[in-house]
Design an enzyme around this catalytic site. Structure first.
Site, PDB file in Angstrom:
ATOM      1  N   GLU A 183      38.467  49.696  42.730  1.00  0.00           N
ATOM      2  CA  GLU A 183      39.059  49.424  43.240  1.00  0.00           C
ATOM      3  C   GLU A 183      39.748  49.997  44.286  1.00  0.00           C
ATOM      4  O   GLU A 183      40.104  51.195  44.230  1.00  0.00           O
ATOM      5  CB  GLU A 183      40.237  48.736  42.187  1.00  0.00           C
ATOM      6  CG  GLU A 183      39.648  48.117  40.940  1.00  0.00           C
ATOM      7  CD  GLU A 183      40.201  48.538  39.663  1.00  0.00           C
ATOM      8  OE1 GLU A 183      41.605  47.910  40.161  1.00  0.00           O
ATOM      9  OE2 GLU A 183      40.039  47.775  38.360  1.00  0.00           O
ATOM     10  N   GLU A 196      48.050  41.674  42.454  1.00  0.00           N
ATOM     11  CA  GLU A 196      48.001  41.764  41.240  1.00  0.00           C
ATOM     12  C   GLU A 196      49.913  41.477  41.060  1.00  0.00           C
ATOM     13  O   GLU A 196      50.085  42.863  41.919  1.00  0.00           O
ATOM     14  CB  GLU A 196      47.194  42.237  40.606  1.00  0.00           C
ATOM     15  CG  GLU A 196      47.369  42.875  39.185  1.00  0.00           C
ATOM     16  CD  GLU A 196      46.407  43.939  38.565  1.00  0.00           C
ATOM     17  OE1 GLU A 196      46.419  44.496  37.885  1.00  0.00           O
ATOM     18  OE2 GLU A 196      45.045  44.123  39.160  1.00  0.00           O
TER      19      GLU A 196
END
Length: 402
Positions: free
Chosen positions: A224, A317
């Site tokens: 990520e 997110e």
């Protein structure tokens, strides 16, 4: 351009979260606070391990200290599998086949280049890498000394799940675009950078790409990379806090503030991130912008990602801790919904994947996913200059998201 410095800053950060990777991650269980003296000693030992001897130190305008550490002394080499590793100073192959002209995009949409705040006060010498110094207060903000720098909840958006209870069990919410059903050898995106509002100290807002291999709920590997606002006191390891990622670049400090930031109705700024698998050596490399190859994750750190990825995701997110029983007002992206468009809503543009021939190409069959579209949403599009793109985000709590 003058930088706006605040207590909360937007940072460039990296995470590698593979089931077989994070040897230094703490085991799950109840948190027990150590007595004050013992805790102080634990913090001192932890700081000594994390903060390597510096060749030079630079104070950033936001109060961070950037240590220029010799490349061979970086935290990666605390990893037991890297004790005798020879640093690869450049990838054997770089993805080919840009689908757009970056100069045209920059001139059309007025997205100037970005920098890091600490650059105002100096640069690291050749042969060193910049590392943001970990402070005592950084460690004490975590739930325990051992958990500092580790992701508190393993939350990776699973758009293929149809169980709404499973989707929301962690309190994490997403607004993403994704591709699956093929083999992927990397991904790229240009990401609009903002400073979203954070309601609670245990919440965060981030925008990133996910490269995934394995099975959700089982042995899932992920890489990520992106930006986040506020502390991510997290299994998985961020920036260079856990050994494994080998940095070769002397210009970019992971975890340090980037600037300038986009303003609603004003100038827009973005960063480009490319992650790809070197077909010769098998390592996963990361590039920031058009000029900075930052480093790589050695292939042997992974199980499923040793060969390729099975899904790529791009998007935002947040953590929704439901303060006072209501949805959080922590914002995602700009804090405005996608339909507001450029200059108001946050975007990902020129999203691409790396195929089996090591070529960058447009993704096929892009899907979207969000748990609660009245809180955070996502809308995709396509154009000549932006290729495949999407606007995403939202304010969180509002009249339609109580």
């Amino acid at each position: 351009m003058a930088a706006r410095v605040s207590a909360r800053h937007v940072v460039v950060w990296l995470l590698v979260a593979a089931a077989a990777t994070c040897f230094s991650c703490a085991r799950a269980g109840s948190v027990r606070r150590a007595p004050a003296t013992r805790q102080r000693l634990e913090v001192q030992r932890h700081l000594k391990r994390l903060n390597k001897q510096a060749v030079k130190s630079i104070k950033s305008p936001d109060g961070d200290i950037i240590d220029c550490v010799h490349i061979s002394h970086q935290p990666a080499f605390d990893h037991p599998f890297l004790k005798n590793h020879t640093i690869q100073m450049r990838p054997a192959f770089h993805p080919e086949g840009l689908l757009f002209d970056e100069s045209k995009v920059a001139s059309q949409k007025k997205t100037p280049s970005m920098a890091q705040l600490w650059h105002q006060n100096g640069r690291c010498p050749e042969g060193t890498i910049p590392i943001r110094r970990t402070k005592r207060d950084d460690v004490l903000r975590a739930s325990s000394v051992k958990r500092y720098g580790k992701k508190k909840h393993r939350s990776i958006p699973n758009p293929l799940s149809i169980d709404p209870d499973l989707l929301n069990e962690s309190g994490h919410q997403h607004a993403i675009a994704y591709v699956e059903g093929d083999t992927y050898y990397g991904a790229k995106a240009t990401i609009n950078v903002w400073e979203p509002r954070i309601q609670q100290s245990n919440e965060f807002s981030l925008s990133q790409l996910w490269i995934l291999g394995g099975s959700f709920g089982e042995d899932l590997n992920s890489i990520e990379a992106g930006w986040q606002s506020d502390s991510y006191q997290a299994t998985g390891c961020y920036n260079l806090l856990c050994s494994g990622f080998i940095q070769i670049n002397s210009e970019i400090a992971m975890g340090a503030a980037i600037y300038p930031l986009s303003r609603y109705g004003g100038s827009q700024y973005d960063i480009s991130i490319l992650v790809w698998k070197d077909p010769k050596e098998g390592h996963w490399w990361m590039q920031f912008g058009n000029n900075y190859v930052l480093g790589y994750w050695p292939s042997f750190l992974f199980s499923y990602l040793t060969d390729s990825a099975s899904m790529v995701e791009w998007g935002g997110e947040v953590v929704n801790s439901e303060p006072d029983g209501e949805h959080t007002s922590t914002a995602m992206g700009s804090g405005h919904f996608p339909e507001e468009g450029f200059g108001r809503a946050s975007y990902f543009r020129n999203i691409q994947i790396v195929d089996e021939s090591n070529n960058l190409r447009a993704p096929r069959g892009v899907g979207t996913f969000t748990e609660q579209s009245n809180c955070y949403d996502v809308q995709t599009g396509n154009s000549n200059h932006w290729g495949h793109f999407f606007y995403y985000g939202g304010p969180g709590r509002n009249s339609n998201c109580p």
